[in-house]
Design a protein around this motif. Sequence first.
Motif, PDB file in Angstrom:
ATOM      1  N   MET A  95     -10.132   0.167  -2.883  1.00 37.52           N
ATOM      2  CA  MET A  95     -11.394   0.376  -1.724  1.00 37.52           C
ATOM      3  C   MET A  95     -10.897   1.639  -1.152  1.00 37.52           C
ATOM      4  O   MET A  95     -12.203   2.177  -0.789  1.00 37.52           O
ATOM      5  N   ILE A  96     -10.055   2.108  -0.657  1.00 40.73           N
ATOM      6  CA  ILE A  96      -9.605   3.215  -0.058  1.00 40.73           C
ATOM      7  C   ILE A  96     -10.221   4.468  -1.059  1.00 40.73           C
ATOM      8  O   ILE A  96     -10.937   5.263  -0.707  1.00 40.73           O
ATOM      9  N   ASP A  97      -9.850   4.505  -2.267  1.00 40.94           N
ATOM     10  CA  ASP A  97     -10.472   5.052  -3.424  1.00 40.94           C
ATOM     11  C   ASP A  97     -11.893   5.356  -3.272  1.00 40.94           C
ATOM     12  O   ASP A  97     -12.459   6.431  -3.585  1.00 40.94           O
ATOM     13  N   LEU A  98     -12.579   4.179  -3.347  1.00 38.26           N
ATOM     14  CA  LEU A  98     -13.980   3.930  -3.360  1.00 38.26           C
ATOM     15  C   LEU A  98     -14.606   4.834  -2.338  1.00 38.26           C
ATOM     16  O   LEU A  98     -15.581   5.401  -2.297  1.00 38.26           O
ATOM     17  N   GLY A  99     -14.135   4.575  -1.065  1.00 37.93           N
ATOM     18  CA  GLY A  99     -14.549   5.140  -0.037  1.00 37.93           C
ATOM     19  C   GLY A  99     -14.256   6.888   0.053  1.00 37.93           C
ATOM     20  O   GLY A  99     -15.189   7.349   0.488  1.00 37.93           O
ATOM     21  N   LYS A 100     -13.394   7.312  -0.649  1.00 35.71           N
ATOM     22  CA  LYS A 100     -13.244   8.665  -0.688  1.00 35.71           C
ATOM     23  C   LYS A 100     -14.467   9.381  -1.814  1.00 35.71           C
ATOM     24  O   LYS A 100     -14.733  10.579  -1.649  1.00 35.71           O
ATOM     25  N   ASN A 109      -3.733  -2.924  -6.295  1.00 29.18           N
ATOM     26  CA  ASN A 109      -4.359  -3.773  -5.501  1.00 29.18           C
ATOM     27  C   ASN A 109      -5.845  -3.543  -4.944  1.00 29.18           C
ATOM     28  O   ASN A 109      -6.156  -2.239  -5.011  1.00 29.18           O
ATOM     29  N   GLU A 110      -6.467  -4.393  -4.546  1.00 27.59           N
ATOM     30  CA  GLU A 110      -7.973  -4.228  -3.987  1.00 27.59           C
ATOM     31  C   GLU A 110      -7.989  -3.123  -2.852  1.00 27.59           C
ATOM     32  O   GLU A 110      -9.013  -2.393  -2.549  1.00 27.59           O
ATOM     33  N   PHE A 111      -6.903  -3.134  -2.011  1.00 30.89           N
ATOM     34  CA  PHE A 111      -7.073  -2.046  -1.088  1.00 30.89           C
ATOM     35  C   PHE A 111      -6.824  -0.542  -1.237  1.00 30.89           C
ATOM     36  O   PHE A 111      -7.699   0.244  -0.772  1.00 30.89           O
ATOM     37  N   VAL A 112      -6.048  -0.317  -2.340  1.00 32.13           N
ATOM     38  CA  VAL A 112      -5.810   0.700  -2.873  1.00 32.13           C
ATOM     39  C   VAL A 112      -7.285   1.497  -3.308  1.00 32.13           C
ATOM     40  O   VAL A 112      -7.612   2.468  -3.124  1.00 32.13           O
ATOM     41  N   LEU A 160       0.939  -1.291  -0.185  1.00 34.80           N
ATOM     42  CA  LEU A 160      -0.080   0.086  -0.260  1.00 34.80           C
ATOM     43  C   LEU A 160       0.850   1.224  -0.023  1.00 34.80           C
ATOM     44  O   LEU A 160       0.630   2.208  -0.587  1.00 34.80           O
ATOM     45  N   ILE A 161       1.840   1.250   1.010  1.00 29.56           N
ATOM     46  CA  ILE A 161       2.751   2.216   0.837  1.00 29.56           C
ATOM     47  C   ILE A 161       3.287   2.488  -0.579  1.00 29.56           C
ATOM     48  O   ILE A 161       3.387   3.753  -0.997  1.00 29.56           O
ATOM     49  N   GLY A 162       4.011   1.500  -0.938  1.00 32.73           N
ATOM     50  CA  GLY A 162       4.612   1.610  -2.558  1.00 32.73           C
ATOM     51  C   GLY A 162       3.754   2.102  -3.295  1.00 32.73           C
ATOM     52  O   GLY A 162       3.976   3.041  -4.343  1.00 32.73           O
ATOM     53  N   PHE A 163       2.459   1.588  -3.533  1.00 32.05           N
ATOM     54  CA  PHE A 163       1.549   1.811  -4.599  1.00 32.05           C
ATOM     55  C   PHE A 163       0.652   3.103  -4.523  1.00 32.05           C
ATOM     56  O   PHE A 163       0.572   3.969  -5.437  1.00 32.05           O
ATOM     57  N   VAL A 164       0.490   3.618  -3.307  1.00 29.84           N
ATOM     58  CA  VAL A 164      -0.288   4.752  -3.188  1.00 29.84           C
ATOM     59  C   VAL A 164       0.912   5.847  -3.583  1.00 29.84           C
ATOM     60  O   VAL A 164       0.370   6.853  -4.277  1.00 29.84           O
ATOM     61  N   ALA A 165       1.819   5.884  -2.962  1.00 29.70           N
ATOM     62  CA  ALA A 165       3.115   6.710  -3.206  1.00 29.70           C
ATOM     63  C   ALA A 165       3.369   6.845  -4.951  1.00 29.70           C
ATOM     64  O   ALA A 165       3.284   8.031  -5.476  1.00 29.70           O
TER      65      ALA A 165
END
Length: 392
Positions: free
Chosen positions: A317-322, A312-315, A254-259
């Motif tokens: 899902m975070i975007d969907l929440g936003k 990945n799905e976590f990134v 998550l750290i790597g992909f979000v950045a």
Amino acid sequence: MKVIIFLAALAVIFLLAYIVSYNKKGIKFKPIVMMIILQLILAFVLLNTEFGLLIIKGISALFDYLLGYAADGINFVFGGIANKGEMPFFLNVLMPIVFISVLIGIAQHIKVLPIIIRYLGLILSKINGLGKLESYNAVASAVFGQSEVFISVKKLLPHLPQHRLYTLCTSAMSTVSASILGAYMTMIDPKYVITALVLNLFGGFIIANIINPYVVSEEEDIFDIQEEKQTFFEMLGEYILDGFKVAIIVGAMLIGFVALISLINHVFAGIFGISFQMALGYVFAPFAFIVGVPASDIVEAGTIMATKLLSNEFVAMIDLGKVSHSLSNKTIGIVSVFLVSFANFSSIGIIAGAVKGLNEKKGNVVARFGLKLLYGATLVSLLTATITGLML
């Protein structure tokens, strides 16, 4: 209109699968039709009936309890380091994976889980037109995860032909592991997590039957599940560490992909005046439309779907929440079920690496069909989204 869009989506998904089929003449239509009907029934029950609501609430309540117990351990170790008023993602979402992993280990150790997986796999093999090993692997993948499941069949890997190995890997990438379900339920509605878990199981069989049809003889279909003998406390230690490793790996990714996405978006916007994710949203918008997303939401939905595929799905899902406040409930439901799988580029490396660690030759085979593996698993997610879109 919903039915027309649904039928058009099925036609597109099946055509995309048919184009890359290894054996177009060998496609078995009867199990495909049976499983589509079964998916429709299960989706209707889970999303539109009181009985389905009862199941969803029961499973959701169970995970709420489990996450509460997990919080006791987390607070003991990490209590006081979170910023007041903010939800620490690593502690609240990822750390409970450790406790869920322990429970899976206990169920495995007392022989409850192997019995359920084995016999559920045998029942599924009567429906899906595939072998017992393929059916076992699909169920086991939903419990153990996309890399760990191969350990249970490691002695069979040297003897598996490429076509059967492809099906095993597609099942592993199309589903999600039980240890991570609680994390998803803190980010999206639990009913979509459970619906996707069930539909993806059959969706993987459907797409595999089109892309990779074959017949397994009785002689080929004998398999032995490998179970390592351990003491209870050896098992506890192993599953605690495995759960922690998963949490750390997901956190690091998550750290790597979000950045990285942030950097690419900034550079892309500076050059083209639009973020890279938004550009991908336009590319994926037609796919969002055919699975039932309302026209007003297709670009935003396409953006989230593309984000899941690339990261990945976590990134995602975070975007969907936003952006969920600006999307319709139908869009949120369709996109949510699309996100609940391991179908992304990083999973190619994870699965190939897992198999290679057990058998180098077969790991190289998996790496060679990696893109086709992701292609098939993504079609599974689209099929699940299509079924859900019809029901919402």
